[in-house]
Motif scaffolding. Structure first.
Motif, PDB file in Angstrom:
ATOM      1  N   ILE A  71       0.769  -1.503  -0.074  1.00  0.00           N
ATOM      2  CA  ILE A  71      -0.292   0.661  -0.064  1.00  0.00           C
ATOM      3  C   ILE A  71       0.534   1.530  -0.178  1.00  0.00           C
ATOM      4  O   ILE A  71       0.703   2.347  -0.640  1.00  0.00           O
ATOM      5  N   VAL A  72       1.804   1.194   0.697  1.00  0.00           N
ATOM      6  CA  VAL A  72       2.656   1.889   1.241  1.00  0.00           C
ATOM      7  C   VAL A  72       3.355   2.799  -0.539  1.00  0.00           C
ATOM      8  O   VAL A  72       3.719   3.760  -0.996  1.00  0.00           O
ATOM      9  N   PHE A  73       3.612   1.203  -1.043  1.00  0.00           N
ATOM     10  CA  PHE A  73       4.564   1.466  -2.246  1.00  0.00           C
ATOM     11  C   PHE A  73       3.898   1.822  -3.348  1.00  0.00           C
ATOM     12  O   PHE A  73       4.241   2.782  -4.323  1.00  0.00           O
ATOM     13  N   TRP A  95       6.695   7.255  -6.003  1.00  0.00           N
ATOM     14  CA  TRP A  95       7.951   7.726  -5.897  1.00  0.00           C
ATOM     15  C   TRP A  95       9.055   7.634  -6.327  1.00  0.00           C
ATOM     16  O   TRP A  95       9.458   9.022  -6.404  1.00  0.00           O
ATOM     17  N   ALA A  96       8.745   7.515  -7.862  1.00  0.00           N
ATOM     18  CA  ALA A  96      10.135   6.941  -8.684  1.00  0.00           C
ATOM     19  C   ALA A  96      10.203   8.121  -9.110  1.00  0.00           C
ATOM     20  O   ALA A  96      10.863   8.669  -9.374  1.00  0.00           O
ATOM     21  N   GLY A  97       8.557   8.517  -9.914  1.00  0.00           N
ATOM     22  CA  GLY A  97       8.439   9.612 -10.306  1.00  0.00           C
ATOM     23  C   GLY A  97       8.172  11.018  -9.711  1.00  0.00           C
ATOM     24  O   GLY A  97       8.718  12.334 -10.504  1.00  0.00           O
ATOM     25  N   ALA A  98       8.504  10.827  -8.831  1.00  0.00           N
ATOM     26  CA  ALA A  98       8.371  12.075  -7.650  1.00  0.00           C
ATOM     27  C   ALA A  98      10.022  12.564  -7.516  1.00  0.00           C
ATOM     28  O   ALA A  98       9.643  14.084  -7.301  1.00  0.00           O
ATOM     29  N   GLY A  99      10.823  12.173  -8.011  1.00  0.00           N
ATOM     30  CA  GLY A  99      12.257  12.719  -7.912  1.00  0.00           C
ATOM     31  C   GLY A  99      13.009  12.996  -6.667  1.00  0.00           C
ATOM     32  O   GLY A  99      12.525  12.214  -5.505  1.00  0.00           O
ATOM     33  N   ASP A 100      13.943  14.262  -6.424  1.00  0.00           N
ATOM     34  CA  ASP A 100      14.383  13.581  -5.127  1.00  0.00           C
ATOM     35  C   ASP A 100      13.924  14.336  -4.244  1.00  0.00           C
ATOM     36  O   ASP A 100      13.829  15.815  -4.483  1.00  0.00           O
ATOM     37  N   VAL A 101      13.608  13.383  -3.356  1.00  0.00           N
ATOM     38  CA  VAL A 101      12.197  14.400  -2.244  1.00  0.00           C
ATOM     39  C   VAL A 101      12.296  13.815  -0.825  1.00  0.00           C
ATOM     40  O   VAL A 101      13.773  13.029  -0.751  1.00  0.00           O
ATOM     41  N   THR A 102      12.484  15.014  -0.167  1.00  0.00           N
ATOM     42  CA  THR A 102      12.547  14.401   1.174  1.00  0.00           C
ATOM     43  C   THR A 102      11.500  14.077   1.460  1.00  0.00           C
ATOM     44  O   THR A 102      10.050  14.959   1.428  1.00  0.00           O
ATOM     45  N   HIS A 116       9.970   0.762   9.962  1.00  0.00           N
ATOM     46  CA  HIS A 116       9.986  -0.937   9.149  1.00  0.00           C
ATOM     47  C   HIS A 116       9.932  -0.373   7.937  1.00  0.00           C
ATOM     48  O   HIS A 116      10.019  -0.808   6.676  1.00  0.00           O
ATOM     49  N   ASP A 117       8.536   0.552   7.372  1.00  0.00           N
ATOM     50  CA  ASP A 117       8.274   0.497   6.319  1.00  0.00           C
ATOM     51  C   ASP A 117       9.287   1.613   5.814  1.00  0.00           C
ATOM     52  O   ASP A 117       9.326   1.502   4.414  1.00  0.00           O
ATOM     53  N   ASP A 118       9.762   2.252   6.123  1.00  0.00           N
ATOM     54  CA  ASP A 118      10.739   3.721   5.393  1.00  0.00           C
ATOM     55  C   ASP A 118      11.974   2.314   5.460  1.00  0.00           C
ATOM     56  O   ASP A 118      12.876   3.162   3.944  1.00  0.00           O
ATOM     57  N   ALA A 119      12.328   1.758   5.407  1.00  0.00           N
ATOM     58  CA  ALA A 119      14.067   0.725   4.916  1.00  0.00           C
ATOM     59  C   ALA A 119      13.024  -0.460   4.386  1.00  0.00           C
ATOM     60  O   ALA A 119      14.344   0.186   3.037  1.00  0.00           O
ATOM     61  N   VAL A 120      12.243  -0.504   3.573  1.00  0.00           N
ATOM     62  CA  VAL A 120      11.833  -1.267   2.433  1.00  0.00           C
ATOM     63  C   VAL A 120      11.448   0.246   1.145  1.00  0.00           C
ATOM     64  O   VAL A 120      11.949  -0.053  -0.067  1.00  0.00           O
ATOM     65  N   LEU A 121      11.008   1.251   2.109  1.00  0.00           N
ATOM     66  CA  LEU A 121      10.744   2.761   1.195  1.00  0.00           C
ATOM     67  C   LEU A 121      12.337   2.725   0.275  1.00  0.00           C
ATOM     68  O   LEU A 121      12.568   2.777  -1.227  1.00  0.00           O
ATOM     69  N   ALA A 122      13.178   2.836   1.559  1.00  0.00           N
ATOM     70  CA  ALA A 122      14.576   3.549   0.892  1.00  0.00           C
ATOM     71  C   ALA A 122      14.977   2.758   0.334  1.00  0.00           C
ATOM     72  O   ALA A 122      16.107   3.147  -0.702  1.00  0.00           O
ATOM     73  N   ARG A 123      14.895   1.815   0.178  1.00  0.00           N
ATOM     74  CA  ARG A 123      15.799   0.292   0.069  1.00  0.00           C
ATOM     75  C   ARG A 123      15.738   0.421  -1.567  1.00  0.00           C
ATOM     76  O   ARG A 123      16.093   0.356  -2.567  1.00  0.00           O
ATOM     77  N   LYS A 124      13.828   0.009  -2.278  1.00  0.00           N
ATOM     78  CA  LYS A 124      12.918  -0.103  -3.061  1.00  0.00           C
ATOM     79  C   LYS A 124      13.540   1.386  -4.394  1.00  0.00           C
ATOM     80  O   LYS A 124      13.964   2.054  -5.153  1.00  0.00           O
ATOM     81  N   PHE A 125      13.994   2.898  -3.705  1.00  0.00           N
ATOM     82  CA  PHE A 125      13.598   3.710  -3.824  1.00  0.00           C
ATOM     83  C   PHE A 125      14.876   4.684  -3.860  1.00  0.00           C
ATOM     84  O   PHE A 125      14.626   5.732  -2.920  1.00  0.00           O
TER      85      PHE A 125
END
Length: 457
Positions: free
Chosen positions: A268-270, A275-282, A292-301
């Motif tokens: 759901i978060v993915f 995320w990929a199209g958002a560019g270099d964002v904070t 926990h969610d942020d680890a997988v999110l950061a690793r993928k994007f």
């Protein structure tokens, strides 16, 4: 599924329900076999859950649950079904809470048996207590005896699940021990604070939780979060009967990890943002627990820089568990949701946060973001929505009950409620007219909703 749904509106009999159960069970079996899923059994070596629920297997399972419950009512009769329920409900819950709190699960080997004496020694309770608790646990399919006269037990698949999954242990702890007592005093809270009024009190000092936790055995705590953060003894204090301060917070982190896995929130978060199209964002993950969610999110994007925000008690968990190779892009910052947001970012995520708060507090949390918002900043709301907007499509009662049970729990803990999607859109508008809700994706089958609001500045 349509023919089965239609049968729900016919007059049910034992025979018609038996036919419906047979049809649904056969359909569920076919779906399981077609998906090559290993079958669930009552034995300890059984899988603890279905790895996936392909096709309409989920809906089939919920309709089967409805039919089984109706069959139970008709087999008992209306009066005796009520008697049997009230006779069993609280002892069942209490028994499970005892098993969980004293860790009966790990007192029995997964591949063998343990005697009552061995279990009593490990859980540090009198043999009589252990024997009586296990006698009832066995009726609930937690543990089993080799014979009626045996004085040892082995695991069933239900009890083994709590050995194999620490998140499930954390869930039982949260739901029974932390939210259970306030639920039992909810009638008294309603009598004191809401009876005779047109609307339920919105005062968080007038909750069932606060009534339960105003001194005495349950301690004195302002709200559920205060309890989770501060219950227990501080380091150096004497208190054999209590665990160290912070133990409930650590358990809550495990609970949230389990819930997110149960509801598949990673996907759901993915899919919540391109995320990929958002560019270099904070990205700021408010109340992000230990990330926990942020680890997988950061690793993928790799284009994302993420700031995880939560209370001070979570920081040690983040420091101990968060992957070291991601720390150049993912950091932890202590932050209270009601304080002005200190981080200027492009995207703010509120995952499983707002539904725990009444309207006033939910609005206040959103308003606290305003000082940091720049034009075009996005707020992504990802949450469980237990109440659905009106629809012609009737969901199975077992699904409705899942949401309404959460709704009553929110009433007891926070004087909050489960709100449909339209109500959440209203919360954003009430917080500030400059929040523009541009996208809503709600799935009534999973109860999950993704709402995106853009700050128009």
């Amino acid at each position: 599924m349509g023919s089965i749904q239609q049968k729900k509106h016919e007059i049910a009999t034992l025979n018609s329900l038996a036919d419906q159960i047979k049809e649904l069970a056969a359909k569920m079996t076919r779906n399981i076999e077609a998906a090559n899923l290993p079958p669930i059994t009552l034995e300890a070596d059984s899988p603890i859950k279905y790895a996936s629920l392909p096709g309409d297997l989920f809906m089939t399972r919920q309709l089967l649950e409805d039919a089984l419950k109706d069959m139970w009512i008709l087999s008992q009769g209306p009066s005796e079904s009520v008697f049997n329920y009230v006779h069993m409900a609280i002892p069942d819950a209490s028994c499970l809470n005892i098993l969980n709190q004293f860790d009966f699960w790990n007192a029995v080997p997964l591949d063998g048996e343990a005697s009552f004496e061995q279990i009593a020694d490990k859980v540090q309770l009198p043999l009589e207590v252990v024997s009586r608790v296990l006698d009832h646990a066995i009726t609930m399919r937690f543990f089993a005896k080799s014979s009626p006269v045996a004085t040892s037990v082995r695991h069933t698949s239900r009890s083994a699940a709590l050995v194999k999954d620490a998140g499930l242990v954390a869930l039982v702890q949260m739901v029974l021990d932390e939210t259970g007592p306030p639920m039992l005093v909810l009638p008294e809270a309603l009598r004191r604070y809401s009876q005779g009024k047109k609307e339920i009190t919105k005062n968080m000092k007038e909750t069932a939780f606060k009534l339960c936790h105003s001194g005495g055995v349950w301690g004195d705590f302002e709200n559920s979060w205060d309890f989770i953060e501060n219950d227990g003894v501080k380091e150096g204090e004497v208190g054999f009967e209590k665990k160290s301060k912070g133990w409930r917070q650590r358990n809550f982190v495990k609970f949230m990890a389990y819930i997110k896995d149960l509801f598949n929130t990673e996907d759901i978060v993915f899919n919540a943002v391109d995320w990929a199209g958002a560019g270099d964002v904070t990205v700021v993950d408010l109340g992000g627990s230990a990330g926990h969610d942020d680890a997988v999110l950061a690793r993928k994007f790799p284009n994302l820089k993420i700031v995880v925000q939560d209370l001070p008690e979570v920081a040690p968990v983040f420091e101990a568990e968060f992957p070291s190779d991601l720390r150049s892009r993912v950091s932890f910052k202590t932050h209270n949701l009601f304080d002005p947001q200190p981080v200027v970012a492009d995207i703010y995520m509120l995952k499983w946060i707002l539904h725990d708060w009444p309207d006033v507090e939910s609005v206040a949390i959103l308003r606290a973001l305003v000082p940091a918002l720049k034009p075009g900043a996005r707020v992504v709301f990802i949450d469980y929505v237990g109440k659905q907007d009106p629809s012609e499509e009737e969901l199975p009662r077992s699904m409705q009950g899942f949401g309404t049970a959460t709704d009553l729990r929110m009433m007891a803990l926070f004087n909050a409620k489960e709100r449909p999607v339209k109500a959440w859109e209203g919360i954003f508008k009430e917080a500030d007219e400059r929040f523009e809700v541009r996208r809503v994706n709600a799935d009534p089958l999973s109860f999950m909703c993704v709402l995106e609001a853009v700050w128009r500045g």
